[in-house]
Design an enzyme around this catalytic site. Sequence first.
Site, short mmCIF file in Angstrom:
data_model
loop_
_atom_site.label_atom_id
_atom_site.label_comp_id
_atom_site.label_asym_id
_atom_site.label_seq_id
_atom_site.Cartn_x
_atom_site.Cartn_y
_atom_site.Cartn_z
N GLY A 10 0.84 -1.20 0.00
CA GLY A 10 0.00 0.00 0.00
C GLY A 10 0.87 1.26 0.00
O GLY A 10 2.10 1.19 -0.17
N ASP A 44 -2.05 -12.73 5.63
CA ASP A 44 -3.37 -12.15 5.85
C ASP A 44 -3.49 -11.88 7.35
O ASP A 44 -3.52 -12.81 8.16
CB ASP A 44 -4.43 -13.16 5.37
CG ASP A 44 -5.85 -12.66 5.62
OD1 ASP A 44 -6.03 -11.64 6.32
OD2 ASP A 44 -6.78 -13.31 5.11
N ILE A 45 -3.57 -10.62 7.73
CA ILE A 45 -3.51 -10.29 9.16
C ILE A 45 -4.82 -10.58 9.90
O ILE A 45 -4.90 -10.42 11.12
CB ILE A 45 -3.08 -8.82 9.41
CG1 ILE A 45 -4.06 -7.83 8.79
CG2 ILE A 45 -1.66 -8.60 8.92
CD1 ILE A 45 -3.86 -6.40 9.27
N TYR A 69 -8.50 -1.49 6.14
CA TYR A 69 -9.61 -1.27 5.20
C TYR A 69 -9.72 0.24 5.08
O TYR A 69 -10.16 0.91 6.00
CB TYR A 69 -10.90 -1.86 5.78
CG TYR A 69 -12.03 -1.96 4.78
CD1 TYR A 69 -12.49 -3.19 4.33
CD2 TYR A 69 -12.64 -0.80 4.28
CE1 TYR A 69 -13.52 -3.28 3.41
CE2 TYR A 69 -13.67 -0.89 3.36
CZ TYR A 69 -14.11 -2.13 2.93
OH TYR A 69 -15.15 -2.22 2.02
N THR A 70 -9.27 0.81 3.95
CA THR A 70 -9.10 2.26 3.86
C THR A 70 -10.14 2.96 2.98
O THR A 70 -10.11 4.19 2.87
CB THR A 70 -7.69 2.62 3.34
OG1 THR A 70 -7.47 1.93 2.10
CG2 THR A 70 -6.61 2.25 4.32
N THR A 109 -6.33 7.07 12.43
CA THR A 109 -6.82 8.11 11.53
C THR A 109 -7.53 9.25 12.26
O THR A 109 -8.08 9.05 13.35
CB THR A 109 -7.81 7.46 10.53
OG1 THR A 109 -8.48 8.48 9.80
CG2 THR A 109 -8.86 6.63 11.22
N TYR A 134 -15.79 3.47 8.81
CA TYR A 134 -14.32 3.47 8.77
C TYR A 134 -13.75 4.01 10.09
O TYR A 134 -12.93 3.34 10.74
CB TYR A 134 -13.82 4.29 7.58
CG TYR A 134 -12.32 4.53 7.57
CD1 TYR A 134 -11.43 3.49 7.33
CD2 TYR A 134 -11.80 5.80 7.80
CE1 TYR A 134 -10.05 3.71 7.33
CE2 TYR A 134 -10.42 6.03 7.80
CZ TYR A 134 -9.56 4.98 7.57
OH TYR A 134 -8.20 5.21 7.57
N LYS A 138 -11.77 1.83 12.97
CA LYS A 138 -10.38 2.20 13.31
C LYS A 138 -10.30 2.51 14.81
O LYS A 138 -9.30 2.16 15.47
CB LYS A 138 -9.92 3.41 12.49
CG LYS A 138 -9.72 3.14 11.01
CD LYS A 138 -8.57 2.18 10.68
CE LYS A 138 -7.20 2.77 10.88
NZ LYS A 138 -6.13 1.84 10.45
N TRP A 159 -5.17 12.54 5.65
CA TRP A 159 -4.95 13.02 4.27
C TRP A 159 -3.64 12.45 3.69
O TRP A 159 -2.81 13.19 3.16
CB TRP A 159 -4.90 14.55 4.24
CG TRP A 159 -6.16 15.27 4.60
CD1 TRP A 159 -7.15 14.84 5.44
CD2 TRP A 159 -6.56 16.58 4.16
NE1 TRP A 159 -8.14 15.81 5.55
CE2 TRP A 159 -7.80 16.88 4.78
CE3 TRP A 159 -6.00 17.54 3.32
CZ2 TRP A 159 -8.48 18.08 4.57
CZ3 TRP A 159 -6.67 18.74 3.12
CH2 TRP A 159 -7.90 19.00 3.73
N1 LIG Z 1 -5.19 6.90 3.03
C1 LIG Z 1 -5.45 7.89 3.88
O1 LIG Z 1 -5.79 9.03 3.49
C2 LIG Z 1 -5.29 7.66 5.37
C3 LIG Z 1 -5.59 8.72 6.23
C4 LIG Z 1 -5.45 8.50 7.61
C5 LIG Z 1 -5.00 7.28 8.07
N2 LIG Z 1 -4.74 6.27 7.20
C6 LIG Z 1 -4.28 5.00 7.73
O2 LIG Z 1 -2.94 4.82 7.31
C7 LIG Z 1 -2.65 3.41 7.17
C8 LIG Z 1 -2.01 3.17 5.82
O3 LIG Z 1 -2.93 3.60 4.81
P1 LIG Z 1 -2.59 3.45 3.25
O4 LIG Z 1 -3.30 4.56 2.56
O5 LIG Z 1 -1.14 3.23 3.06
O6 LIG Z 1 -3.37 2.09 2.95
P2 LIG Z 1 -3.49 1.32 1.54
O7 LIG Z 1 -2.69 2.01 0.50
O8 LIG Z 1 -4.96 1.08 1.32
O9 LIG Z 1 -2.75 -0.06 1.86
C9 LIG Z 1 -3.29 -1.04 2.69
C10 LIG Z 1 -2.66 -2.36 2.30
O10 LIG Z 1 -3.19 -3.37 3.16
C11 LIG Z 1 -3.46 -4.52 2.34
N3 LIG Z 1 -4.42 -5.43 2.97
C12 LIG Z 1 -5.76 -5.50 2.79
N4 LIG Z 1 -6.28 -6.54 3.48
C13 LIG Z 1 -5.25 -7.15 4.11
C14 LIG Z 1 -5.13 -8.30 4.95
N5 LIG Z 1 -6.21 -9.02 5.29
N6 LIG Z 1 -3.90 -8.64 5.41
C15 LIG Z 1 -2.82 -7.93 5.06
N7 LIG Z 1 -2.85 -6.84 4.26
C16 LIG Z 1 -4.06 -6.45 3.78
C17 LIG Z 1 -4.01 -3.90 1.07
O11 LIG Z 1 -4.06 -4.84 0.03
P3 LIG Z 1 -5.21 -4.67 -1.11
O12 LIG Z 1 -4.94 -3.35 -1.78
O13 LIG Z 1 -4.98 -5.85 -1.97
O14 LIG Z 1 -6.53 -4.67 -0.38
C18 LIG Z 1 -3.00 -2.78 0.85
O15 LIG Z 1 -1.84 -3.25 0.19
C19 LIG Z 1 -3.98 2.71 7.40
O16 LIG Z 1 -4.03 2.26 8.73
C20 LIG Z 1 -5.02 3.79 7.21
O17 LIG Z 1 -6.20 3.54 7.95
C21 LIG Z 1 -4.86 6.43 5.85
#
Ligand SMILES: NC(=O)c1ccc[n+]([C@@H]2O[C@H](COP(=O)([O-])OP(=O)(O)OC[C@H]3O[C@@H](n4cnc5c(N)ncnc54)[C@H](OP(=O)(O)O)[C@@H]3O)[C@@H](O)[C@H]2O)c1
Length: 295
Positions: A10, A44-45, A69-70, A109, A134, A138, A159
């Site tokens: 990710g 798979d976590i 799950y984002t 988040t 979401y 979280k 963000w």
């Molecule tokens: N994106 C934002 O704007 C944002 C903002 C605030 C906080 N956050 C937090 O920051 C963290 C990182 O976000 P990110 O944007 O880097 O997330 P991301 O790009 O959506 O990456 C998440 C990764 O987790 C994988 N995944 C899904 N199900 C899984 C499972 N069962 N076991 C292991 N891996 C699995 C996904 O694979 P698939 O793609 O194949 O599903 C993806 O590679 C998260 O905790 C998120 O809640 C994000």
Amino acid sequence: MNILVTGANGQLGSEMRIVSKGSKDKYIFTDVVDIPGVETTKLDITNLEAIRTIVAENEVKAIVNCAAYTNVDKAEDDKDFAELLNAKAAENLALAMKEVGGVLVHISTDYVFGGNAYNTPCTEDAAENPTGVYGLTKLHGEQAIKAVGGQYIIIRTAWLYSEFGKNFVKTMLNLTSTKPQLKVVFDQVGTPTYALDLANVIFTIIEGRKYEGNTGIYHFSNEGVCSWFDFTKMIAEYAGNTQCDIQPCHSDEFPSKVIRPSYSVLDKSKIKSTFNLSIPYWTDSLKLCIKNLKK
Ligand SMILES: NC(=O)c1ccc[n+]([C@@H]2O[C@H](COP(=O)([O-])OP(=O)(O)OC[C@H]3O[C@@H](n4cnc5c(N)ncnc54)[C@H](OP(=O)(O)O)[C@@H]3O)[C@@H](O)[C@H]2O)c1
């Protein structure tokens, strides 16, 4: 020390691969699926026994949980799976680390807030009040990790963008280069976070073993405040997409399943003072990300 990174394909996980190159520690990058050309161990976590096995086989003493799950809108119709991945799986990782005396670095988040109107930067002890699935799941993840009672660092961020995966910056780079006009909301403000900056902070905490004695929740984003409209204006400017006419609009022009916080600014005083950090200003990091995207 051996460190396991989940969700390594990710946005944040991919930046962890970059910042940890040359580390004295050994990093094991895992995700639920493989991407061609990227070395990834499948994990798979949601499967506690699979986590225990990989932890034992590799003598893992720290986990960085970048998996989640984002998809904020999709989560509204997929509550059970969002809960499994954002809460139960977080608990699994906390348990696996507690069993071996290790540490869990977990990402949460700004969406754990949102239901309370506030207009000053939000500190870690502000009352949580999520507005959607979401944010709620979280928050359950944070609560589950705390209840397990091991060593943890929970970092709430907001963000998030990077040169990897899908995100606002990449979407707006595309739209401002292809559309003559664009409307973007100006009544939701927050702070963008370059995932590379967050990965550097996580790396600093782990490499220096600074998590010891510092279990708790921390807030992290880049410095500064802007609206999505301001963010888009700077994306277009740095990319040279000056032909697109970008106009501000209200959120009600873009109805969404989830009420998004109108003021979503995180107070970073605690993480800065605890880990002696200096955090880049959001426009400097945005400029760097766009430069990295062009490489
Ligand atoms: N994106 C934002 O704007 C944002 C903002 C605030 C906080 N956050 C937090 O920051 C963290 C990182 O976000 P990110 O944007 O880097 O997330 P991301 O790009 O959506 O990456 C998440 C990764 O987790 C994988 N995944 C899904 N199900 C899984 C499972 N069962 N076991 C292991 N891996 C699995 C996904 O694979 P698939 O793609 O194949 O599903 C993806 O590679 C998260 O905790 C998120 O809640 C994000």
